[in-house]
Scaffold this motif. Sequence first.
Motif, mmCIF file in Angstrom:
data_model
loop_
_atom_site.group_PDB
_atom_site.id
_atom_site.type_symbol
_atom_site.label_atom_id
_atom_site.label_comp_id
_atom_site.label_asym_id
_atom_site.label_seq_id
_atom_site.Cartn_x
_atom_site.Cartn_y
_atom_site.Cartn_z
ATOM 1 N N ALA A 239 39.358 43.793 75.182
ATOM 2 C CA ALA A 239 40.037 43.893 76.472
ATOM 3 C C ALA A 239 40.992 45.081 76.475
ATOM 4 O O ALA A 239 41.615 45.392 75.462
ATOM 5 C CB ALA A 239 40.809 42.606 76.757
ATOM 6 N N PRO A 240 41.135 45.771 77.621
ATOM 7 C CA PRO A 240 42.076 46.892 77.702
ATOM 8 C C PRO A 240 43.498 46.450 77.384
ATOM 9 O O PRO A 240 43.843 45.264 77.499
ATOM 10 C CB PRO A 240 41.948 47.342 79.162
ATOM 11 C CG PRO A 240 40.615 46.837 79.610
ATOM 12 C CD PRO A 240 40.394 45.555 78.868
ATOM 13 N N GLY A 241 44.323 47.407 77.006
ATOM 14 C CA GLY A 241 45.697 47.096 76.635
ATOM 15 C C GLY A 241 46.474 46.385 77.722
ATOM 16 O O GLY A 241 47.252 45.468 77.441
ATOM 17 N N TRP A 242 46.262 46.777 78.983
ATOM 18 C CA TRP A 242 47.028 46.142 80.056
ATOM 19 C C TRP A 242 46.623 44.684 80.236
ATOM 20 O O TRP A 242 47.461 43.846 80.615
ATOM 21 C CB TRP A 242 46.862 46.918 81.365
ATOM 22 C CG TRP A 242 45.492 46.850 81.993
ATOM 23 C CD1 TRP A 242 44.457 47.705 81.802
ATOM 24 C CD2 TRP A 242 45.031 45.849 82.920
ATOM 25 N NE1 TRP A 242 43.365 47.313 82.545
ATOM 26 C CE2 TRP A 242 43.694 46.181 83.246
ATOM 27 C CE3 TRP A 242 45.604 44.722 83.501
ATOM 28 C CZ2 TRP A 242 42.927 45.415 84.119
ATOM 29 C CZ3 TRP A 242 44.850 43.956 84.384
ATOM 30 C CH2 TRP A 242 43.535 44.308 84.686
ATOM 31 N N VAL A 243 45.363 44.359 79.940
ATOM 32 C CA VAL A 243 44.918 42.966 80.026
ATOM 33 C C VAL A 243 45.582 42.143 78.923
ATOM 34 O O VAL A 243 46.043 41.013 79.153
ATOM 35 C CB VAL A 243 43.387 42.879 79.914
ATOM 36 C CG1 VAL A 243 42.932 41.415 79.859
ATOM 37 C CG2 VAL A 243 42.731 43.588 81.087
ATOM 38 N N ALA B 118 48.391 42.856 77.535
ATOM 39 C CA ALA B 118 49.829 42.829 77.801
ATOM 40 C C ALA B 118 50.227 41.700 78.742
ATOM 41 O O ALA B 118 51.349 41.181 78.656
ATOM 42 C CB ALA B 118 50.286 44.170 78.368
ATOM 43 N N ILE B 119 49.326 41.303 79.635
ATOM 44 C CA ILE B 119 49.641 40.205 80.561
ATOM 45 C C ILE B 119 49.032 38.886 80.084
ATOM 46 O O ILE B 119 48.904 37.931 80.851
ATOM 47 C CB ILE B 119 49.171 40.528 81.991
ATOM 48 C CG1 ILE B 119 47.641 40.716 82.046
ATOM 49 C CG2 ILE B 119 49.888 41.742 82.533
ATOM 50 C CD1 ILE B 119 47.088 40.861 83.452
ATOM 51 N N ALA B 120 48.653 38.840 78.799
ATOM 52 C CA ALA B 120 48.155 37.617 78.160
ATOM 53 C C ALA B 120 46.896 37.078 78.823
ATOM 54 O O ALA B 120 46.707 35.864 78.940
ATOM 55 C CB ALA B 120 49.243 36.543 78.161
ATOM 56 N N MET B 121 45.995 37.986 79.235
ATOM 57 C CA MET B 121 44.764 37.554 79.887
ATOM 58 C C MET B 121 43.519 37.969 79.100
ATOM 59 O O MET B 121 42.423 38.021 79.659
ATOM 60 C CB MET B 121 44.707 38.118 81.305
ATOM 61 C CG MET B 121 45.731 37.522 82.251
ATOM 62 S SD MET B 121 45.482 35.745 82.517
ATOM 63 C CE MET B 121 43.991 35.773 83.513
ATOM 64 N N GLU B 122 43.674 38.242 77.817
ATOM 65 C CA GLU B 122 42.508 38.629 77.018
ATOM 66 C C GLU B 122 41.474 37.510 76.975
ATOM 67 O O GLU B 122 40.275 37.754 76.920
ATOM 68 C CB GLU B 122 42.917 39.008 75.598
ATOM 69 C CG GLU B 122 41.759 39.558 74.774
ATOM 70 C CD GLU B 122 42.189 40.153 73.451
ATOM 71 O OE1 GLU B 122 41.354 40.831 72.810
ATOM 72 O OE2 GLU B 122 43.353 39.959 73.053
#
Length: 260
Positions: free
Chosen positions: A204-208, A210-214
Amino acid sequence: MRFWGEGFDVPVNVPDWAALKRHVSERLQVGEGFSLATINLDHLVKLRCDGRFRDAYAAQDLVVADGNPIVWLSRLAGRPVDLIPGSDAILPLAQLVAAHGKTLGLVGSTQQTLTAARQYLEREVPGTRVVATLAPPMGFEPAGAAADDVLDALGHSGADVVLLALGAPKQELFAAYGRQRLPTVGFVSIGAGLDFLSGAQKRAPGWVRAIAMEWAWRALSQPARMIPRYAKCVTILPLEVTHAIRLRRAGNASGLVPDR
């Protein structure tokens, strides 16, 4: 922080990155082996129904929190630990290994993936020496004859730290078994970490993250495999939340993490 179930108790005894680096550095300095596991909700599900897995976890020297639900539960219990995913630990550990003049071994996945992961590590971490890349055969028994063959090869290679990408529970079972056979070697269970490094799987991309949505990314990427797994994880959350609240209320000293 401790997580529990019927007949087992799993302490997260490495609360943050600083503690992880300290523990590993100390062992590398004196040539002492170790086994490192990364606890998450899927592991807690498996621990409830697999006695061999429970025994393997009990044999782990170091346990970190892999997964935001584990971190959130630790905070709810008043025993906070940091998020240390196995995949994110690869490069920091490789840097430690190189800094101490030690060598790496890679076990799991496919030979193509391991070769690509070795090239990535040697390119990204100066001083990295990967001395073994071993892809066990299908049906690999982590404490049987095939495991002995892998351990013999690791012993002959001179690997000091081995990254295990076998998936749970195989990697933890193999680490516990290997810890007895090769007491000076460190075994680190990292799940799909080498697949991410090699490009065999896309993370998953880093921003995903970062918002705990991996977890959602993985569920959408591999629905047949991941959705049933996450469904089982949801079923144990009420029990773990209840346990965390009880720990917080009781202020049970035995649940404290000594390195925090």
